[in-house]
Motif scaffolding. Structure first.
Motif, short mmCIF file in Angstrom:
data_model
loop_
_atom_site.label_atom_id
_atom_site.label_comp_id
_atom_site.label_asym_id
_atom_site.label_seq_id
_atom_site.Cartn_x
_atom_site.Cartn_y
_atom_site.Cartn_z
N LEU A 127 0.83 -1.21 0.00
CA LEU A 127 0.00 0.00 0.00
C LEU A 127 0.86 1.26 0.00
O LEU A 127 0.57 2.23 -0.71
N THR A 128 1.92 1.25 0.79
CA THR A 128 2.80 2.42 0.87
C THR A 128 3.52 2.66 -0.45
O THR A 128 3.62 3.80 -0.92
N GLU A 195 -2.60 -3.79 -9.65
CA GLU A 195 -3.15 -5.09 -10.05
C GLU A 195 -2.81 -6.16 -9.02
O GLU A 195 -3.63 -7.05 -8.75
N ARG A 196 -1.63 -6.08 -8.44
CA ARG A 196 -1.28 -7.04 -7.39
C ARG A 196 -2.18 -6.85 -6.18
O ARG A 196 -2.62 -7.82 -5.55
N LEU A 197 -2.47 -5.58 -5.84
CA LEU A 197 -3.38 -5.30 -4.72
C LEU A 197 -4.77 -5.87 -4.98
O LEU A 197 -5.37 -6.50 -4.10
N LEU A 198 -5.27 -5.69 -6.19
CA LEU A 198 -6.61 -6.20 -6.52
C LEU A 198 -6.64 -7.73 -6.47
O LEU A 198 -7.65 -8.31 -6.04
N SER A 199 -5.56 -8.37 -6.89
CA SER A 199 -5.53 -9.84 -6.84
C SER A 199 -5.53 -10.34 -5.40
O SER A 199 -6.16 -11.36 -5.09
N ILE A 200 -4.86 -9.62 -4.49
CA ILE A 200 -4.86 -10.01 -3.08
C ILE A 200 -6.25 -9.87 -2.49
O ILE A 200 -6.75 -10.75 -1.78
N LEU A 264 -6.10 12.59 16.17
CA LEU A 264 -5.15 12.32 15.07
C LEU A 264 -4.04 11.38 15.51
O LEU A 264 -2.91 11.47 15.00
N CYS A 265 -4.31 10.50 16.46
CA CYS A 265 -3.34 9.49 16.86
C CYS A 265 -3.45 8.28 15.93
O CYS A 265 -4.44 8.11 15.23
N GLY A 266 -2.46 7.43 15.98
CA GLY A 266 -2.56 6.19 15.22
C GLY A 266 -2.17 6.33 13.76
O GLY A 266 -1.46 7.26 13.36
N ASP A 267 -2.68 5.44 12.95
CA ASP A 267 -2.28 5.29 11.55
C ASP A 267 -2.88 6.40 10.70
O ASP A 267 -4.09 6.45 10.48
N ALA A 268 -2.04 7.30 10.18
CA ALA A 268 -2.52 8.42 9.38
C ALA A 268 -3.08 7.96 8.04
O ALA A 268 -4.08 8.51 7.55
N MET A 269 -2.45 6.97 7.41
CA MET A 269 -2.95 6.49 6.12
C MET A 269 -4.36 5.90 6.25
O MET A 269 -5.25 6.21 5.46
#
Length: 341
Positions: A127-128, A195-200, A264-269
């Protein structure tokens, strides 16, 4: 007698401090920042280590996995708590930080951090990297527009036509050729990762169930899967919102009781993706549901901005509940058991 160790990790070397039950320093040393070297130094039979603390950071997941795999009682501690504890020291040095972390372990004054599984780490890396390629391609497109504007050339969508547009200026044409080639390469690699993301996502039953929620697509579903990692680590679904920084800050002192903006703590993404999913649900999704009706009522009372944040938080709660229950989103609320959110 039990012993406790604190690790202050840096890129090349890690400062280690070992204390006993009374807080007396037994050993201080510097070890190469590698799980094998640290495990060899800490497995000394002279130490009966009860807890080994290291602050969350870029190397923490790798070192924690190596130490835990070696059978050592490693604990990854929350960065803000460690910073607040170590702030009391007058001088900030690697030795003092290792001593402070060791004392945190001794008095049990810390908050452990969840270290993600290897699969979640790989998905997060995907994702990153995908996001990075997308941002770089967009940055090049914006730079192309800015460079051409200096010559009075206005460009809308960046494409092959730019070569013809800059044809009258040979030097500019060569510059645009280099930028367009770089942009094309970035877009190609972005497509490969997408495309790899969609396959996962296609092969993951949890992600497919999460995508039954309106506004949630494959990117949000996979990011939520990689961020939460293990749904059982939350005591209930309502705890997901605060962990992602989607609940307001509270400041209470005497008669002063103020409610501020979201923490706004934790995972920003993940927080950004949930906010975007909430916007999609409010503006793009046409099919009506009890979920959208609830958000529209909040928008009437509190405004669109607060309604979007509230909807993003509730999205996280519902997605966690769907993951835990093995169910799917139900568009009609009267056909499902009420869930207290």
């Amino acid at each position: 007698m039990k012993h406790y160790a604190g690790l202050d990790v840096s890129v090349k070397e890690t400062t280690v401090c070992i204390v006993d039950e009374g807080g007396r320093i037994c050993r201080e040393m510097k070890v190469a920042s590698h799980p094998d070297d640290l495990a060899e130094a800490l497995k000394n039979p002279a130490w009966n280590l009860a807890r080994i603390g290291l602050e969350a950071g870029p190397l923490s997941q790798w070192l924690f996995s190596g130490l835990a795999g070696a059978g050592l009682p490693a604990i990854c501690i929350e960065t803000r708590h460690a910073k607040a504890f170590l702030k009391a020291q007058v001088n900030k040095t690697d030795r003092n930080d290792a001593r402070g972390i060791a004392q945190m372990m001794r008095v049990n004054l810390f908050r452990p951090m969840h270290v993600k599984t290897l699969m979640s780490q790989k998905r997060r890396a995907l994702l990153t990297a995908r996001k990075l390629l997308q941002e770089k391609a967009i940055a090049i497109e914006n730079d192309i527009r800015g460079l051409l504007r200096n010559f009075g050339l206005k460009v809308g969508i960046v494409g092959v036509g730019i070569r013809d547009l800059s044809g009258d200026i040979p030097e500019l044409r060569d510059i645009m050729e280099a930028l367009l080639t770089a942009r094309q390469r970035l877009r190609e690699q972005f497509t490969v990762l997408h495309e790899r993301l969609l396959s996962i996502v296609k092969g993951d039953t949890v992600c497919r169930r999460l995508m039954t929620v309106p506004g949630v697509g494959p990117i949000v579903a996979l990011a939520f899967n990689a961020t939460v990692d293990i749904p059982a680590r939350f005591r209930n679904s309502k705890a997901v919102g605060p962990s992602l920084g989607l609940t307001p800050r509270l400041h209470q002192s005497g008669e002063d009781n103020r409610v501020g903006r979201v923490s706004l703590c934790g995972d920003a993404m993940m927080r950004t993706l949930l906010y975007e999913a909430a916007q999609v649900l409010l503006t793009v999704v046409k099919k009506w549901s009890w979920f959208k009706a609830w958000a529209m009522n909040v928008a009437k009372r509190r405004g669109r901005q607060r309604a979007t944040v509230a909807l993003a938080r509730r999205l996280a709660v519902i997605m966690h509940r769907i993951w835990s229950d093995g169910s799917e989103f139900r568009w009609a609320r009267e056909n499902t058991a009420a869930v207290k959110l």
